[in-house]
Design an enzyme around this catalytic site. Structure first.
Site: not given
Lengths: 515, 512
Positions: B76, B81, B84, B218, B222, B487, B492
């Site tokens: 990681c 992670c 990346k 992934y 990525e 908003h 939302e």
């Protein structure tokens, strides 16, 4: 015959835009509305007998709340009309959320541009063109206005352009441009507008603008002075400052957003200063004077520690944008609601019950005009709930005003839902409230020289540690809040937060790994 | 089964011997020895230390085939992670420059990206995290040993330093959290010799240049995404489908966006060989699965992202009879992270069937430490794990994919609410929002409990976390609708979604 009557009605005081329409068109549009009935009152006792157009649902105000209510009512089969004196879409679309966020996005790009070189991009010379942005923003807003117009047309909702005024007819009736309209259900959704100080309060006050005027500015002001400590003041000061205007923010006390959780209030005050906003605490505008080099704003600053000392008087010169962001007040003047028996509070907000009923049966109100949770989605939801109650027979249909999430588009953005720590302690007692908090530098800033903090707080209540409040300020908090607000509304406890597996690497994961 | 019984029997005997030894020699050196100083191992060891346990953690990084090595913190922090996401962030800024122009920012001249500046900053940050982890271990009084650990018996670990010095540690419990490493294809000439993996890409001093990324996981997408985003000519070669295991409609949107963004895709193709030309360029030959025809192109770099293999080889698991899954080579684990051998536990990427995600490893590690210290009996719940793919258009999800929901509940048993929305930030720069989409998969009957929630768009990682909490609490479709929106945000849209897939109506959001 009909045409003549319309003409006779024209010289009424509130006639405005309809006059510009060719008479023929006016006539035909009147005739072609087939979904509503034209009734004739010609009782001998009523000499001003005139025809009144009758709908099932009449909405005064074509903003977020009114349009949402109207469209839902129409979907449910009610013949509906919307009365709007200005552009469709109301505050949100024209002078609120939408253009504001466009400006905020532009400002966020300014921040990115400062970070680019840290991330390996060679972006040296950049300059901001307010004109480009404004034309694009205006084009987008016009596009939305058209969408709203089309949506109403598609829903066969009649749009009546002009100012509405309640008449003295026995049955609630409004008059627009001399024509009368009635419905068994009338919704007031006229919203609000920025407040300004009077000349007697501050000489020269009218030399300033409000948030409405902000969206009309054709160039980036070189020197801005914003007065106010609420979210509008914070947002506009942030935008102007980030886009390169030298910005001063004048607040009456020592911090901004004073009704927010203290963590947010304190942090936001600090972030504004970090961003370069020149903050004038404990200060008020005394007078404004126009000179040939711009406005001269005279301010009085009081040191709260030294009560007896005289105010320190200073001036800010060469100001080309003085903006009042000192609050908003409801749009009720001219509606003649007093005569209708529609009660208002001392600030003029229409008083409604939990079902949006006013004190006069058959008249309802939603949105900013009621003065509660002045937010677009609140008005929309309340408008729709009301439509379901009135036209679908859903007796219990009402909006739950608890746990309404709010985002302030400051730099960085703020997200908040539920009770503040102070409110929770007040209602449940200090011993029943547990606070979790964290603060960190978001990973985005790991390799940037510009930094901002992310602060987060959970307010929990009782033994089960039910999460009753969540407050945060930091990069990405605007998009983080929504999901958490679903869970908090569901009654999530701290244990539920703990059970949730983090998404790595994000800032939001800090909420589920808090100790 | 018989084998298992035999193994158990044997271990019982050895265990008896050890109990005897223990009573003769006194206590173990440690309550807990953790092999592997990645996210999981560190979390587990620190948690155990907090409960007063005596803990040691062994971490050793075997250099990659290219010779890349790094410090404490595991995948990681060093090759996953963290670097990346920072490089993804750089790529987003690349897009932001283009958007900024539409927002009125006048930027003179072309905008170039310098790999060395970015990489150095990222690498320095990673080094600071390595240091931070060491400091944390010290603060928590966890003994850190920069050694390669292997099992001697169920209570004994052998540590081997780089210089070849051996140390023997005894422990009441042993935890294996050595994670995994990227695989190289075995049958492609030149693959290892000339290719890179995700172990190397973040530590390159020079730009990888024109890059071929082989794989569709992934990790592949990525990496290809950020390489494209910083302006490199990037091609992804996919044998079958992208993002296997993820919702395939969403996977399609992610790759469609990448394609529009400039990433090239070569589909249904497999590489045959990699050769180095005299110019220094790498010539890759591949064949089309369907037609069998061969194609060639030259690249500066070839990045293999064809999966990960567990780091079990050097652990001496076979000697102790720790049961592995034959196909994957991962350790077979019980719900309490126990292996087939008493006192030996494992979790994280090395565990069979476990999600290969940092937060699950951290959480599982902490819970394991709590149970081993007798502080809790709570097991790790591997369901409801949300995740986000940091491709140029981020994709966040929690719960079941549409395919899986359909498989479990039947097509008539689920209701899917979906929407194509346009982020407000896309409007001014006139960006195409065709792939900004969300989908809420619900049970069709009853309260319409949410089975899966999927979202592509800016900030998907930040959007998804809160919804995954709602999901954890058992959210239904009406819970979404009852929540007032914020908003104007992208998130939302999840509280406004109202068009069902079944209805066939246009799911494009219009207006506010």
């Amino acid at each position: 015959m009909l045409f003549k009557r319309i003409c006779r009605l024209l010289p009424y005081p509130s006639v405005s835009v309809s006059l510009a329409l060719p008479r023929k068109q006016l006539f035909s549009s009147f005739r072609s509305s087939s979904r509503h009935a034209l009734i004739r009152r010609s009782m001998a006792s009523d000499p001003t007998a005139t025809e009144t157009t009758r709908f099932d649902f009449l909405v005064i105000g074509g903003g977020s709340g009114g349009l949402a209510g109207a469209r839902r009512a129409s979907e449910l089969g009610a013949s509906t009309a919307v009365i709007e004196s200005h552009k469709l879409g109301g505050t949100c679309v024209n002078v609120g959320c939408v253009p504001k966020k466009v400006m905020w996005n532009a400002a966020v790009h300014a921040e990115y541009l400062h970070d680019h070189s840290d991330y390996g991009f060679d972006v040296e010379n950049f300059r901001f063109s307010w004109e480009t942005l404004k034309s694009k923003r205006d084009a987008y807003v016009s596009h939305l206005n058209r969408i709203y117009r089309n949506n109403l047309d598609k829903a066969k909702i009649q749009t009546i352009h002009g100012h509405a005024r309640f008449t003295s007819d026995p049955e609630p009736t409004v008059e627009v441009n001399g024509r009368k309209y009635t419905a068994p259900h009338i919704l007031i959704a006229t919203g609000g507008q920025p407040s300004v100080l009077s000349e007697s309060e501050v000489p020269g006050a009218n030399l300033g603008i409000t948030s409405d005027g902000f969206f009309e500015l054709e160039t980036l002001p070189k020197r801005s002075v914003i007065v106010g400590a609420g979210y509008i003041a914070v947002e506009l000061a942030g935008i102007l400052c980030t886009l390169g205007s030298k910005t001063s923010l004048i607040i009456r006390q020592s911090g901004v957003l004073r009704n927010f959780d203290s963590l947010i209030s304190t942090n936001c005050t600090k972030e504004l200063q970090n961003a370069g906003v020149d903050l004038w605490k404990n200060s008020q505008v005394r007078s404004v004077r126009k000179t040939d080099r711009g406005l001269e704003v005279t301010l009085a600053t009081k040191d709260p520690e030294k009560k007896n000392e005289e105010d320190k008087i200073r001036t800010i010169e060469e100001v080309d944008c003085l903006l009042w962001a000192i609050g908003r007040h409801p749009n009720t003047s001219g509606l003649n609601i007093g005569e209708m028996g529609v009660d208002t509070d001392e600030k003029g907000h229409i008083i409604v019950d939990e079902f949006q009923n006013t004190s006069r049966p058959g008249i309802y109100a939603v949105g900013d005009v009621c003065g509660r949770a002045l937010l677009t989605p609140v008005a929309i939801a309340a408008g729709r709930k009301l439509a379901h109650r009135l036209f679908e027979g859903k007796k219990d249909s009402k909006l739950d005003y608890s746990c309404i999430p709010t985002v302030v588009f400051s730099h960085p953005p703020i997200g908040t839902v539920g009770l503040t720590e102070e409110e929770a302690i007040k209602s449940r007692g200090k011993e029943n409230v547990k606070i979790y908090r964290t603060s960190f530098t978001p990973m985005y800033h790991a390799i940037t020289s510009r930094k901002s903090q992310c602060v987060m707080k959970l307010v929990c209540e009782g033994k089960e540690e039910k999460v009753v409040g969540l407050h945060m300020q930091g990069l990405g908090c605007d998009e983080m809040l929504q999901g958490f607000s679903v869970a908090i509304k569901m009654g999530a406890t701290k244990a539920d937060f703990d059970k949730t597996v983090a998404i790595h690497p994000t800032s939001s994961e800090e909420f589920v790994t808090m100790r | 089964m018989a084998t298992l019984c035999r193994v158990r029997h044997r271990w019982k005997r050895i265990k008896c011997a050890h109990v005897l030894t223990r009573s003769l020699t006194g206590k173990f050196d440690y309550d807990l020895v953790v092999i592997g100083g990645g996210s999981g191992g560190l979390a587990c060891s620190k948690e155990a230390a907090q409960f007063g346990q005596r803990v040691a953690v062994l971490d050793y990084v075997e250099p990659s085939a290219k010779g890349t090595k790094w410090g404490l913190g595991g995948t990681c922090v060093n090759v996953g992670c963290i670097p990346k996401k920072l490089m993804h962030q750089a790529a987003l800024l690349g897009t932001a420059v283009k958007d900024a122009k539409k927002y009125g920012w006048q930027i003179s001249g072309p905008v170039c990206h310098d790999w060395a500046t970015m990489a150095e900053a990222v690498q320095n940050h990673v080094r600071s995290l390595n240091w931070g982890h060491r400091v944390q271990l010290q603060d928590k009084k966890v003994k850190y040993l920069n050694m390669k650990g292997s099992l001697v018996d169920e209570h004994t670990v052998k540590g081997l330093t780089k210089a070849g010095k051996e140390t023997i540690l005894t422990a009441k419990n042993i935890v294996i959290a050595t994670g995994g490493r990227p695989k190289y294809p075995t049958n492609i000439p030149g693959a290892i010799e000339y290719g890179l993996t995700s172990d190397d890409i973040f530590w390159l001093k020079k730009s990888p240049g024109k890059t071929l990324v082989v794989g569709a996981s992934y990790v592949a997408l990525e990496c290809a995404g950020f390489l494209t985003g910083i302006g490199l000519d990037t091609t992804v070669m996919i044998r079958s489908i992208a993002l296997r295991g993820f919702d395939q409609q969403m996977a399609g949107l992610v790759t469609d966006y990448m394609e529009a963004y400039g990433t090239k895709f070569v589909r249904k193709c497999v590489p045959k060989r990699v050769e180095k030309l005299s110019s220094g360029a790498l010539q890759v030959t591949w064949s089309d699965i369907n037609t069998g025809s061969e194609h060639k192109d030259t690249f500066d770099s070839v990045l293999w992202a064809v999966g990960k293999a567990p780091e079990t080889k050097a652990l001496g698991l076979d000697k102790l009879g720790v049961k592995l899954n034959k196909e994957t080579g991962k350790i077979v684990l019980g719900a309490d992270e126990s292996t087939s051998v008493p006192n030996i536990f494992a979790f994280g990427d090395i565990g069979e069937g476990r999600p290969e995600l940092t937060p699950t490893a951290i959480k599982a590690g902490k819970l394991l430490a709590q149970r081993l210290a007798g502080h809790s009996t709570q097991l790790m719940n591997y369901d409801n794990v949300a995740t986000t793919v940091f491709t140029p258009l981020e994709y966040g999800c929690v719960g079941l994919s549409e395919e899986e929901a359909e498989r479990r509940h039947g097509k008539d048993g689920i209701e899917i609410y979906h929407a194509f929305y346009k982020p407000l930030e896309f409007t001014v720069p006139e960006r195409d929002a065709s792939q900004c989409y969300l989908k809420v998969v619900c049970e069709r009957g009853g309260d319409q409990k949410i089975l899966g929630l999927h979202f592509t768009g800016p900030n998907a990682g930040e959007v998804t976390q809160g919804f995954s909490l709602g999901f954890q609490c058992g959210a239904t479709y009406s819970h979404l609708l009852q929540t007032v929106g914020i908003h104007p945000t992208c998130a939302e849209e999840l509280t406004k979604v109202n068009i069902t897939k079944r209805s066939g109506l246009d799911a494009t959001v219009t207006g506010c």
